[in-house]
Every structure is written in C-alpha cells, then in structure tokens.
Scaffold this motif. Structure first.
Motif, PDB file in Angstrom:
ATOM      1  N   GLN A  49       0.867  -1.179   0.000  1.00  0.00           N
ATOM      2  CA  GLN A  49       0.000   0.000   0.000  1.00  0.00           C
ATOM      3  C   GLN A  49       0.901   1.225   0.000  1.00  0.00           C
ATOM      4  N   TYR A  50       0.666   2.148  -0.926  1.00  0.00           N
ATOM      5  CA  TYR A  50       1.483   3.349  -1.052  1.00  0.00           C
ATOM      6  C   TYR A  50       0.722   4.541  -0.469  1.00  0.00           C
ATOM      7  N   MET A  51       1.412   5.344   0.322  1.00  0.00           N
ATOM      8  CA  MET A  51       0.847   6.587   0.838  1.00  0.00           C
ATOM      9  C   MET A  51       1.776   7.715   0.404  1.00  0.00           C
ATOM     10  N   ILE A  52       1.203   8.710  -0.259  1.00  0.00           N
ATOM     11  CA  ILE A  52       1.987   9.807  -0.803  1.00  0.00           C
ATOM     12  C   ILE A  52       1.656  11.084  -0.042  1.00  0.00           C
ATOM     13  N   GLY A  53       2.704  11.806   0.351  1.00  0.00           N
ATOM     14  CA  GLY A  53       2.531  13.061   1.062  1.00  0.00           C
ATOM     15  C   GLY A  53       3.474  13.124   2.242  1.00  0.00           C
ATOM     16  N   PRO A  54       3.389  14.199   3.017  1.00  0.00           N
ATOM     17  CA  PRO A  54       4.256  14.321   4.189  1.00  0.00           C
ATOM     18  C   PRO A  54       4.070  13.134   5.138  1.00  0.00           C
ATOM     19  N   ALA A  55       5.176  12.575   5.594  1.00  0.00           N
ATOM     20  CA  ALA A  55       5.127  11.379   6.446  1.00  0.00           C
ATOM     21  C   ALA A  55       4.328  11.615   7.718  1.00  0.00           C
ATOM     22  N   GLU A  56       4.434  12.799   8.287  1.00  0.00           N
ATOM     23  CA  GLU A  56       3.691  13.099   9.513  1.00  0.00           C
ATOM     24  C   GLU A  56       2.190  12.915   9.292  1.00  0.00           C
ATOM     25  N   GLU A  57       1.687  13.405   8.166  1.00  0.00           N
ATOM     26  CA  GLU A  57       0.263  13.260   7.849  1.00  0.00           C
ATOM     27  C   GLU A  57      -0.096  11.795   7.612  1.00  0.00           C
ATOM     28  N   SER A  58       0.747  11.085   6.875  1.00  0.00           N
ATOM     29  CA  SER A  58       0.485   9.668   6.599  1.00  0.00           C
ATOM     30  C   SER A  58       0.489   8.847   7.878  1.00  0.00           C
ATOM     31  N   LEU A  59       1.439   9.111   8.776  1.00  0.00           N
ATOM     32  CA  LEU A  59       1.502   8.382  10.046  1.00  0.00           C
ATOM     33  C   LEU A  59       0.264   8.666  10.892  1.00  0.00           C
ATOM     34  N   ASN A  60      -0.189   9.920  10.918  1.00  0.00           N
ATOM     35  CA  ASN A  60      -1.415  10.245  11.649  1.00  0.00           C
ATOM     36  C   ASN A  60      -2.620   9.553  11.039  1.00  0.00           C
ATOM     37  N   GLN A  61      -2.662   9.493   9.714  1.00  0.00           N
ATOM     38  CA  GLN A  61      -3.767   8.816   9.034  1.00  0.00           C
ATOM     39  C   GLN A  61      -3.780   7.329   9.367  1.00  0.00           C
ATOM     40  N   LEU A  62      -2.606   6.698   9.400  1.00  0.00           N
ATOM     41  CA  LEU A  62      -2.529   5.281   9.777  1.00  0.00           C
ATOM     42  C   LEU A  62      -3.060   5.068  11.186  1.00  0.00           C
TER      43      LEU A  62
END
Length: 153
Positions: A49-62
């Motif tokens: 699964q690929y998540m694109i964007g700032p890592a901080e936002e992706s980690l919060n989304q996870l």
C-alpha cells in the motif's frame, strides 16, 4: 510493516500472502520507481500500500484508520530532522513486541555535533530511545548507525 519504498520489495517478498507493507513517500515519483521494481519482480505487488505526502500526515492517518498498536515493524529512513517526530508516531503504531529501525542514526558522524542539524534531531531521537520506558533499544555503531527498538509486550 511501514517502510520506505527502497526496502518495500524485499520485505514484501518475505511476508505471507495476506501480509501488508505500507510505504510512505513524499512524492509520487518515488512511488513510481518502487512500484516498477516491485511489480517487475515476483507477484508481491498486492501486499503493498502506497501513501503519498508528508510522512507526519500519513503516520497520523494510519493511526486514525486502525493501525494503532497493530504494526509489526517500522523502518525509518527519511529526513533526519523529523526523526524525533517519526519515532513517536511509529512507537504508537507498533504493537507490543514490534520492532522499530531507524537507519542512519549517526549519519556521517553528525551525531557528535548536537548544535547543528541533522545531528540535533538524530541526537534527540537516540536520547528518546535511550530513556524509553515503553521499549528496549540498541544503537549499532557501524556505518552510519542503526537504532533498533523493541516495544515491550
């Protein structure tokens, strides 16, 4: 596992068919390189699964979408100035017994100068791990350094 695209294919190959790798990348161009490599190798693309964007936002989304304390392993190899933030976010995602790996934890001896970046941030992340009560850590002093942290059961 949450890892960088560079390592995604290798990890995906080792997972069972129902396993999943989540890779965080800032830009689509990095995903395209990783996706091409993974899909040209064996049949493991469905595990990624690929998540694109700032890592901080992706980690919060996870964290908000059910990954809190469900992740087996986090591999961090990103902008060193954000390591303290990634450390905390990944520790929240790790399940008990999970492993966090911070690559380049001593990046080219900058660790010894905590007055400049990235040394300041690397030093902060390493100190967090040294004082961590939620897990046990080990800093491997080889190459550019690797920090390992196992979250307590």
């Amino acid at each position: 596992a949450v890892v960088s695209t560079q390592s995604t294919g290798t990890i995906a190959e080792q997972l069972p068919d129902e396993g999943k790798v989540v890779t965080l990348e800032l830009e689509e161009k990095y995903v395209n390189v990783g996706r091409t490599l993974i899909e040209s190798s064996r049949d493991h693309g469905h595990k990624v699964q690929y998540m694109i964007g700032p890592a901080e936002e992706s980690l919060n989304q996870l964290k908000q979408t059910g990954y809190h304390e469900k992740v087996d392993m986090c591999f961090i190899d990103a902008d060193k100035e954000r390591y303290p933030l990634y450390y905390e976010a990944c520790l929240d995602l790790l399940k008990p017994g999970g492993l966090m790996i911070l690559d380049n934890a001593m990046a080219r001896n900058t660790l010894i100068d905590p007055s400049k970046e990235p040394g300041r941030s690397l030093n902060e992340a390493n100190e967090k791990a040294r004082l961590e009560t939620r897990g046990m850590s080990l800093l491997l002093n080889c190459g550019t350094g690797t920090l390992l942290l196992r979250k307590h059961d």
